[in-house]
Enzyme design. Structure first.
Site, PDB file in Angstrom:
ATOM      1  N   ALA A 251       0.812  -1.212   0.000  1.00 34.97           N
ATOM      2  CA  ALA A 251       0.000   0.000   0.000  1.00 34.97           C
ATOM      3  C   ALA A 251       0.849   1.267   0.000  1.00 34.97           C
ATOM      4  O   ALA A 251       0.539   2.239  -0.701  1.00 34.97           O
ATOM      5  CB  ALA A 251      -0.924  -0.001   1.229  1.00 34.97           C
ATOM      6  N   ILE A 252       1.950   1.270   0.783  1.00 37.15           N
ATOM      7  CA  ILE A 252       2.790   2.471   0.839  1.00 37.15           C
ATOM      8  C   ILE A 252       3.453   2.717  -0.513  1.00 37.15           C
ATOM      9  O   ILE A 252       3.488   3.844  -1.011  1.00 37.15           O
ATOM     10  CB  ILE A 252       3.849   2.329   1.950  1.00 37.15           C
ATOM     11  CG1 ILE A 252       3.169   2.217   3.309  1.00 37.15           C
ATOM     12  CG2 ILE A 252       4.805   3.513   1.919  1.00 37.15           C
ATOM     13  CD1 ILE A 252       4.124   1.933   4.451  1.00 37.15           C
TER      14      ILE A 252
ATOM     15  N   PRO B 266       8.817  -8.934  -4.329  1.00 43.20           N
ATOM     16  CA  PRO B 266       8.325 -10.309  -4.504  1.00 43.20           C
ATOM     17  C   PRO B 266       6.823 -10.368  -4.719  1.00 43.20           C
ATOM     18  O   PRO B 266       6.324 -11.262  -5.411  1.00 43.20           O
ATOM     19  CB  PRO B 266       8.730 -10.998  -3.193  1.00 43.20           C
ATOM     20  CG  PRO B 266       9.874 -10.188  -2.670  1.00 43.20           C
ATOM     21  CD  PRO B 266       9.579  -8.780  -3.068  1.00 43.20           C
TER      22      PRO B 266
ATOM     23  N   ASP C  38     -17.010  48.999   7.674  1.00 38.88           N
ATOM     24  CA  ASP C  38     -18.077  49.482   8.539  1.00 38.88           C
ATOM     25  C   ASP C  38     -17.751  49.273  10.011  1.00 38.88           C
ATOM     26  O   ASP C  38     -16.850  48.511  10.373  1.00 38.88           O
ATOM     27  CB  ASP C  38     -19.385  48.737   8.240  1.00 38.88           C
ATOM     28  CG  ASP C  38     -20.013  49.184   6.925  1.00 38.88           C
ATOM     29  OD1 ASP C  38     -19.623  50.237   6.426  1.00 38.88           O
ATOM     30  OD2 ASP C  38     -20.890  48.464   6.419  1.00 38.88           O
TER      31      ASP C  38
ATOM     32  N   LYS D 280     -21.202  53.892  10.327  1.00 38.86           N
ATOM     33  CA  LYS D 280     -22.237  54.804  10.801  1.00 38.86           C
ATOM     34  C   LYS D 280     -22.613  54.432  12.235  1.00 38.86           C
ATOM     35  O   LYS D 280     -22.736  53.254  12.567  1.00 38.86           O
ATOM     36  CB  LYS D 280     -23.478  54.727   9.906  1.00 38.86           C
ATOM     37  CG  LYS D 280     -23.197  55.080   8.449  1.00 38.86           C
ATOM     38  CD  LYS D 280     -24.436  54.908   7.610  1.00 38.86           C
ATOM     39  CE  LYS D 280     -24.182  55.308   6.165  1.00 38.86           C
ATOM     40  NZ  LYS D 280     -23.183  54.457   5.502  1.00 38.86           N
TER      41      LYS D 280
ATOM     42  N   GLY E  74     -20.226  44.305   7.570  1.00 35.20           N
ATOM     43  CA  GLY E  74     -20.616  43.294   8.543  1.00 35.20           C
ATOM     44  C   GLY E  74     -21.802  42.493   8.040  1.00 35.20           C
ATOM     45  O   GLY E  74     -22.664  43.001   7.321  1.00 35.20           O
ATOM     46  N   GLY E  75     -21.858  41.204   8.415  1.00 40.15           N
ATOM     47  CA  GLY E  75     -22.973  40.350   7.993  1.00 40.15           C
ATOM     48  C   GLY E  75     -22.959  40.107   6.503  1.00 40.15           C
ATOM     49  O   GLY E  75     -21.922  39.826   5.909  1.00 40.15           O
TER      50      GLY E  75
ATOM     51  N   ILE F  26     -28.317  42.274   2.962  1.00 36.96           N
ATOM     52  CA  ILE F  26     -29.370  42.201   3.985  1.00 36.96           C
ATOM     53  C   ILE F  26     -29.189  43.391   4.918  1.00 36.96           C
ATOM     54  O   ILE F  26     -28.324  43.380   5.802  1.00 36.96           O
ATOM     55  CB  ILE F  26     -29.326  40.870   4.757  1.00 36.96           C
ATOM     56  CG1 ILE F  26     -29.567  39.696   3.803  1.00 36.96           C
ATOM     57  CG2 ILE F  26     -30.367  40.859   5.868  1.00 36.96           C
ATOM     58  CD1 ILE F  26     -29.562  38.333   4.461  1.00 36.96           C
TER      59      ILE F  26
ATOM     60  N   THR G 222     -25.255  36.278   7.535  1.00 32.58           N
ATOM     61  CA  THR G 222     -25.937  37.423   8.127  1.00 32.58           C
ATOM     62  C   THR G 222     -26.059  37.255   9.641  1.00 32.58           C
ATOM     63  O   THR G 222     -26.032  36.135  10.166  1.00 32.58           O
ATOM     64  CB  THR G 222     -27.321  37.605   7.486  1.00 32.58           C
ATOM     65  OG1 THR G 222     -27.895  38.822   7.959  1.00 32.58           O
ATOM     66  CG2 THR G 222     -28.250  36.446   7.816  1.00 32.58           C
ATOM     67  N   ALA G 223     -26.203  38.392  10.340  1.00 37.03           N
ATOM     68  CA  ALA G 223     -26.249  38.363  11.806  1.00 37.03           C
ATOM     69  C   ALA G 223     -27.363  37.465  12.326  1.00 37.03           C
ATOM     70  O   ALA G 223     -27.194  36.772  13.334  1.00 37.03           O
ATOM     71  CB  ALA G 223     -26.419  39.788  12.334  1.00 37.03           C
TER      72      ALA G 223
ATOM     73  N   MET H 248     -30.823  46.327  14.158  1.00 36.27           N
ATOM     74  CA  MET H 248     -30.748  47.742  14.555  1.00 36.27           C
ATOM     75  C   MET H 248     -31.990  48.156  15.346  1.00 36.27           C
ATOM     76  O   MET H 248     -32.512  49.255  15.186  1.00 36.27           O
ATOM     77  CB  MET H 248     -30.576  48.644  13.324  1.00 36.27           C
ATOM     78  CG  MET H 248     -29.318  48.320  12.512  1.00 36.27           C
ATOM     79  SD  MET H 248     -29.298  49.081  10.880  1.00 36.27           S
ATOM     80  CE  MET H 248     -30.542  48.098  10.004  1.00 36.27           C
TER      81      MET H 248
END
Length: 462
Positions: A22-23, A43, A249, A271, A302-303, A307, A332-333, A384
Site C-alpha cells: 500500500a505504501i 516479490p 463598517d 455609521k 458586517g454580515g 441584507i 448574516t447576523a 438595529m
C-alpha cells in the site's frame, strides 16, 4: 533549511520503486501523476500498482531487490516493510549518487516527499524535512481551503495564451498585464467557472494593452459575517488579501479586519446612532473614484451586504459607472448570532417561518406592518432595533402577540464578547437597560427563544 525544495521534471524518466504494498502504491500514484516511467521491484506487487506500471509504460519485477536494479534509474524510492532492505537501497543509491527516498526514515533519505497541494499546473509542496509530516499535512489542508479550485483553470488559460501575449506585448509590460489578469475580472470569471467569458475578456484587454495599460480597477463587495473570523467564506478571504484599499463598517470586527492585506489602505466609513461619518452617496462615489484610479477596492461590510447593508445601492452605482465588481455573500447576523446563542430560527414545534426586519427608527418613528408580524408560528429578527425596542415590544403586544412571548437580545454575537439577554415582550426593554446592552445587538422574538438554555453551545463571556 536542511532540504532545498525543488521541482523535478519526471516525464518519461525511469523511477525505481522498491516495494509492492500500500505504501509503495501511494508513492507510485504521485510518480505516475508526474509522468514518470515506473520500474517496480518486489516479490509481491498489488493489482493497482501493476496497473500503474502498465499505464506508465514501465516494467515490474517480482523479485527481491539487488543493486543491479539501480542501473538506468534516475530516482529511487524504498517503500518496503523490511528495514534491512530499505537500508541497502539507501546505501547502494548513495554510492551511485542517485536521489533516494526511504519512506518514514529521514536519516536514509537524500530527498523527502512534501505534502502537496495540486491545482492543475500549480503545485505547492510543504515539507518539514521529515521532522513533522503530520504538521506538514495540516498546513497543506489550510492551503487547500484557501486556494480556489478554479486556480487550475486560470493557470491552464495562462499556459494556453502565454505565447500569444508574448507576441503582442514587450517583456517590460507583460508582467503588469499578467498581474492584472490574475487579480482582476478575468480571474474572477475563470475561477467562477466562466472560462470562455474570462478568455474573451483577456483577449479584448490584450488588444487594448497594445497601446496603453488598463487601469485594472475593480470593486469587491464582501460580507464579513457577524464577527467571528472563522465564519468568513474562502472567497471572501482571497479577495481581502488582494485589495489595495478597504472601506469598512463599524460592524466589521477587529479580528476580521486583521485578515485584510496588511499593506492595504484602510478607510473607515461606518455609521453610528445619530452620527454618520460618511454619507452613503459619498461612499458610493468613493468606491467609483478609487476603482478609476486603478485600485482593487474592498468594500467590507458586517454580515451580508445585501441584507440591510445597502450593498444594492453601492453596486448599482458601481455598475452604472461601468466598474467591474464581485459580490461575496456573508453569514448574516440573524443566522450567525442565533446559532451561537442556541436559538434556531425555525423549529417544527415553535416556528415555521422567519422574518428579517429593520428596527431602525426613521425620524423618531418605526412604521411596520405590525398586524402581519404579530402572528403565531413565526420568528421575528430585528436588526438595529435596540433604540426602538420598547416600541417594537409594545406594538407586537398591542397587535395580538401574548405578553409572555419569549424574546432575546444578542449583543456582539459570535464574538468573544457575546452576551445573550433573555426575557419576554414585557420584560426585555427594561432588561436591556438593566444589563446595559449596547449595539451591535440583535433582537429575536418568538417561541424558538425558549430553546436557548437547552441548545446554546457558545459560552457567554459575561
Amino acid at each position: 533549511m536542511r532540504y532545498l525544495p525543488l521541482a523535478f521534471d519526471l516525464k518519461d524518466r525511469p523511477c525505481l520503486l522498491i516495494g509492492g504494498g500500500a505504501i509503495a502504491t501511494r508513492k507510485a500514484r504521485l510518480l505516475h501523476r508526474a509522468g514518470a516511467r515506473l520500474v517496480v521491484v518486489s516479490p509481491e506487487i498489488s493489482g493497482e500498482l501493476r496497473q500503474l506500471v502498465k499505464d506508465s509504460k514501465g516494467e515490474y519485477f517480482e523479485s527481491r531487490y539487488h543493486a543491479d536494479f539501480l542501473d538506468g534509474a534516475e530516482l529511487v524510492i524504498a517503500a518496503t516493510e523490511d528495514g534491512q532492505v530499505n537500508a541497502d537501497v539507501s546505501r547502494d543509491a548513495r554510492a551511485q549518487r542517485l536521489p533516494v527516498n526511504v519512506v518514514d526514515s529521514p536519516a536514509l533519505c537524500t530527498f523527502t516527499f512534501p505534502a502537496i497541494v495540486e491545482r492543475g499546473p500549480i503545485s505547492i509542496g510543504i515539507s518539514s524535512g521529515g521532522a513533522a509530516p503530520v504538521l506538514a499535512r495540516r498546513i497543506r489542508a489550510q492551503f487547500e481551503a484557501l486556494l480556489s479550485p478554479g486556480i487550475a483553470s486560470l493557470a491552464e488559460l495562462a499556459e494556453r495564451l502565454r505565447d500569444r501575449v508574448k507576441a503582442v506585448l514587450p517583456e517590460a509590460r507583460r508582467k503588469d498585464f499578467w498581474e492584472w489578469v490574475f487579480s482582476g475580472p478575468v480571474a474572477g470569471k475563470v475561477e467562477a467557472g466562466k472560462v470562455g467569458e474570462g478568455e474573451a475578456e483577456l483577449l479584448q484587454a490584450l488588444e487594448q494593452w497594445r497601446g496603453s495599460p488598463m487601469p485594472g480597477g475593480e470593486v469587491y463587495l464582501v460580507g464579513g459575517g457577524p464577527g467571528d473570523p472563522d465564519l468568513l467564506t474562502f472567497r471572501a478571504l482571497r479577495l481581502m488579501q488582494q485589495a489595495d484599499v478597504v472601506l469598512y463598517d463599524r460592524l466589521v470586527s477587529t479580528e476580521v479586519l486583521d485578515l485584510v492585506r496588511r499593506d492595504a489602505d484602510r478607510i473607515y466609513v461606518g455609521k453610528k446612532k445619530e452620527f454618520h461619518s460618511v454619507p452613503q452617496d459619498d461612499i458610493n462615489q468613493l468606491l467609483v473614484d478609487l476603482a478609476r484610479e486603478g485600485k482593487k477596492v474592498l468594500r467590507l461590510k458586517g454580515g451580508d451586504p445585501f441584507i440591510f447593508g445597502r450593498g444594492g445601492e453601492e453596486i448599482d452605482r458601481i455598475a452604472e459607472a461601468g466598474i467591474p465588481f464581485q459580490v461575496v455573500p456573508g453569514i448574516t447576523a440573524a443566522s450567525g448570532c442565533s446559532t451561537y446563542a442556541g436559538i434556531p430560527l425555525t423549529h417544527r414545534d415553535h416556528a415555521q417561518s422567519v422574518r428579517f426586519i429593520t428596527g431602525h427608527l426613521k425620524e423618531g418613528e418605526l412604521v411596520l406592518p405590525w398586524k402581519e408580524l404579530a402572528v403565531p408560528g413565526q420568528t421575528l429578527v430585528f436588526y438595529m432595533g435596540l433604540t426602538g425596542l420598547s416600541t417594537i415590544c409594545g406594538q407586537l403586544m398591542m397587535h395580538g402577540l401574548p405578553p409572555k412571548t419569549p424574546a432575546a437580545l444578542i449583543e456582539k454575537g459570535t464574538t468573544r464578547e457575546q452576551r445573550v439577554v433573555v426575557g419576554d415582550l414585557t420584560t426585555l426593554p427594561q432588561l436591556a437597560v438593566d444589563e446595559q446592552v449596547e449595539a451591535p445587538a440583535l433582537t429575536i422574538i418568538g417561541g424558538v427563544v425558549s430553546l436557548h438554555q437547552k441548545l446554546h453551545w457558545y459560552r457567554d463571556s459575561k
